[in-house]
Design a protein around this motif. Structure first.
Motif, mmCIF file in Angstrom:
data_model
loop_
_atom_site.group_PDB
_atom_site.id
_atom_site.type_symbol
_atom_site.label_atom_id
_atom_site.label_comp_id
_atom_site.label_asym_id
_atom_site.label_seq_id
_atom_site.Cartn_x
_atom_site.Cartn_y
_atom_site.Cartn_z
ATOM 1 N N LEU A 153 -3.462 13.101 -0.083
ATOM 2 C CA LEU A 153 -4.475 12.226 -0.678
ATOM 3 C C LEU A 153 -5.761 12.244 0.139
ATOM 4 O O LEU A 153 -6.862 12.300 -0.425
ATOM 5 C CB LEU A 153 -3.939 10.792 -0.757
ATOM 6 N N PHE A 184 1.545 6.844 -6.746
ATOM 7 C CA PHE A 184 0.253 7.438 -7.084
ATOM 8 C C PHE A 184 0.163 8.869 -6.584
ATOM 9 O O PHE A 184 -0.211 9.782 -7.330
ATOM 10 C CB PHE A 184 -0.848 6.561 -6.478
ATOM 11 N N SER A 220 6.516 10.413 1.643
ATOM 12 C CA SER A 220 5.255 9.692 1.496
ATOM 13 C C SER A 220 4.234 10.086 2.552
ATOM 14 O O SER A 220 3.044 10.099 2.271
ATOM 15 C CB SER A 220 5.523 8.194 1.532
ATOM 16 N N ALA A 264 12.786 11.296 -0.948
ATOM 17 C CA ALA A 264 11.628 10.782 -1.662
ATOM 18 C C ALA A 264 10.859 9.785 -0.808
ATOM 19 O O ALA A 264 9.630 9.720 -0.865
ATOM 20 C CB ALA A 264 12.065 10.126 -2.966
ATOM 21 N N LEU A 308 0.835 -1.200 0.000
ATOM 22 C CA LEU A 308 0.000 0.000 0.000
ATOM 23 C C LEU A 308 0.870 1.249 0.000
ATOM 24 O O LEU A 308 0.666 2.174 -0.795
ATOM 25 C CB LEU A 308 -0.904 -0.030 1.232
ATOM 26 N N SER A 309 1.892 1.284 0.889
ATOM 27 C CA SER A 309 2.722 2.490 0.965
ATOM 28 C C SER A 309 3.532 2.662 -0.308
ATOM 29 O O SER A 309 3.719 3.776 -0.795
ATOM 30 C CB SER A 309 3.632 2.412 2.182
ATOM 31 N N MET A 337 1.110 3.856 -3.007
ATOM 32 C CA MET A 337 0.599 5.196 -2.698
ATOM 33 C C MET A 337 1.646 6.267 -2.969
ATOM 34 O O MET A 337 1.320 7.398 -3.311
ATOM 35 C CB MET A 337 0.194 5.271 -1.225
ATOM 36 N N ARG A 338 2.932 5.905 -2.806
ATOM 37 C CA ARG A 338 3.992 6.880 -3.034
ATOM 38 C C ARG A 338 4.009 7.313 -4.503
ATOM 39 O O ARG A 338 4.016 8.504 -4.807
ATOM 40 C CB ARG A 338 5.330 6.269 -2.638
ATOM 41 N N LEU A 353 2.343 12.896 1.406
ATOM 42 C CA LEU A 353 1.441 12.529 0.315
ATOM 43 C C LEU A 353 0.179 11.861 0.843
ATOM 44 O O LEU A 353 -0.894 12.051 0.278
ATOM 45 C CB LEU A 353 2.156 11.597 -0.655
ATOM 46 N N TYR A 354 0.315 11.081 1.936
ATOM 47 C CA TYR A 354 -0.901 10.485 2.497
ATOM 48 C C TYR A 354 -1.853 11.573 2.960
ATOM 49 O O TYR A 354 -3.062 11.499 2.712
ATOM 50 C CB TYR A 354 -0.562 9.567 3.676
#
Lengths: 265, 81
Positions: free
Chosen positions: B69, A163, B62, B58, A156-157, A160-161, B65-66
Motif C-alpha cells: 500500500l 482493503f 498484512s 492470512a 486500522l490493521s 487495511m488487511r 500488504l502495508y
C-alpha cells in the motif's frame, strides 16, 4: 449546494456498488426468510434448507468456540450477516464486472468501526466504564501511550488487511489484462491506434486469466471474509471475562429463585 | 512531462517498501512447514490443520500488504509524471 447534493457528489463508484450489494442482499434475505417460514419441520428438508442449516451450524460453532454462549442476541446476527456481506462484496467484481466495494478504503474502515463499536459496548456493559479505563494503565501506568495507540492500531490493521488484499488483487488483474493486450498486439502484429493501445477484444487475457481470477477473487475473497469475521469475534471478546459473567448470572438466578420461594411461602 | 530526480528516488522508495514481503514470505513458509509436520503426525485432522494454517497465513500477510500500500501511495500520489 444542499447537504444531500453534496453527499451524493462525494460518492465514489465503489460506495454505489456497496449500495447495490446491500439492496441485493436485502431482497435475497426477505425472500429466504419467507421461504424458511413456509418450511414444515416434520417433512424432509429441501436442498436450500440443508445449505441454510449447514451455514447456521458453521457460524454457531465459530461463535460458540469464542463467546461460549454469551451475548448471543447481539453478536451472532451481526457476525452471520458480516461473512455473507463481505463475501458478496468480494465476488461482485467476478460476477458483474463492477469494481469491488472494498477497494475504497471507506468501506472496510466502516465495517471495522462497527466491529469495534461492539467491543466497546460490551466492555462498558459487562466490565464497567471505570474498570475499562483502569485497563489502559495495565500492567503499569507507563504503558498508557501504547495502550492508547492500540485503540487506533487495531481497527486500522483490520480494515487495511481487507482493503489491501482486494486492492492488490484488482490491481494485479488490471496490470495482467493490459499486459496480455500488449502481448496480443505484438503476437498478431496488429496496428496500434493512438488512444486504443489495448485491443477491444482481449481474447489472450480471457484464455490465461481464469486461474488468476480463481485465486484473487474466489479464494482470497473467501479467506478475507472469514478472517475479518473471526477477528471481529476475537477482538470484541478480548476484554470480557466469561467465567466472571457466568458466576454473576448464576448469582442473579439464585437470588431470583430465593425471592420467588420467599414470596410463595 | 520531464521525469525528475525526485521521481527516481520515489520509485526506489516504492521498491524498498515492497521488501516487507521478505519477512512475510519467511513467516508463511514457517507456518506451512508447521502445517505439513502436523499433517504428518496426525493425518486425521487434515481439514482443521489446513484451515488453521490458512488463517495464520492470512493474518501474517498484512505486513506485506502495508508495504504494498505504501508503495502504491508513493507511486500514484507523489510522482509528478
Amino acid at each position: 449546494m444542499s447537504a444531500i447534493e453534496y453527499y451524493f457528489s462525494q460518492q465514489s463508484e465503489q460506495t454505489m456498488n456497496l449500495l447495490y450489494v446491500a439492496i441485493f442482499l436485502a431482497i435475497v434475505f426477505v425472500v429466504l426468510g419467507k421461504y424458511i417460514d413456509r418450511q414444515e419441520p416434520m417433512k424432509r428438508p429441501s436442498k436450500i434448507m440443508v445449505v441454510i442449516d449447514m451455514y447456521y451450524g458453521f457460524i454457531t460453532n465459530l461463535y460458540d468456540s469464542i463467546y461460549k454462549g454469551h451475548c448471543k442476541k447481539t453478536i451472532l446476527p451481526y457476525v452471520s450477516m458480516l461473512i455473507i456481506f463481505i463475501l458478496t462484496m468480494n465476488w461482485l467484481g467476478l460476477f458483474t464486472g463492477l469494481s469491488a466495494p472494498a477497494t475504497d478504503y471507506n468501506v472496510p474502515l466502516g465495517l471495522a468501526l462497527i466491529s469495534f463499536g461492539f467491543k466497546y459496548a460490551y466492555e462498558f456493559k459487562y466490565v464497567g466504564v471505570v474498570n475499562h479505563m483502569k485497563g489502559y494503565l495495565d500492567p503499569v501506568a507507563v504503558m498508557l501511550p501504547l495502550n492508547l495507540m492500540d485503540i487506533i492500531a487495531k481497527p486500522l490493521s483490520m480494515s487495511m488487511r481487507l482493503f489491501g488484499n482486494l486492492l492488490a488483487g484488482s490491481l494485479i488483474l488490471a496490470i495482467f489484462y493490459s499486459a496480455m493486450g500488449g502481448a496480443q498486439n505484438m503476437l498478431f502484429a496488429l496496428p496500434v491506434v493512438e488512444g486504443f493501445e489495448n485491443p477491444i477484444f482481449n481474447f489472450l487475457g480471457a484464455i490465461v486469466a481464469p486461474p488468476l481470477h480463481f485465486y484473487f477473487d474466489v479464494f482470497s475473497g473467501v479467506i478475507q471474509a472469514f478472517v475479518f469475521t473471526l477477528l471481529t469475534l476475537i477482538f470484541s471478546s478480548i476484554g470480557l471475562d466469561f467465567d466472571d459473567m457466568d458466576e454473576k448470572a448464576k448469582a442473579k438466578q439464585l437470588k431470583e429463585e430465593s425471592k420467588q420461594t420467599a414470596s410463595v411461602s | 512531462m520531464e521525469a525528475t530526480i525526485a521521481d527516481g528516488l520515489i520509485a526506489i522508495g516504492a521498491g524498498l517498501a515492497v521488501l516487507t514481503g521478505a519477512g512475510t514470505g519467511a513467516g508463511q513458509g514457517v507456518s506451512a512447514s508447521g502445517g505439513a509436520q502436523a499433517v504428518g503426525r496426525n493425518p486425521e485432522a487434515e481439514g482443521k490443520i489446513r484451515i488453521m494454517m490458512i488463517i495464520g497465513q492470512a493474518v501474517a500477510e498484512s505486513s506485506a500488504l502495508y508495504g504494498l500500500l505504501i508503495a502504491l501511495i508513493l507511486i500514484f500520489t507523489k510522482m509528478s509524471s
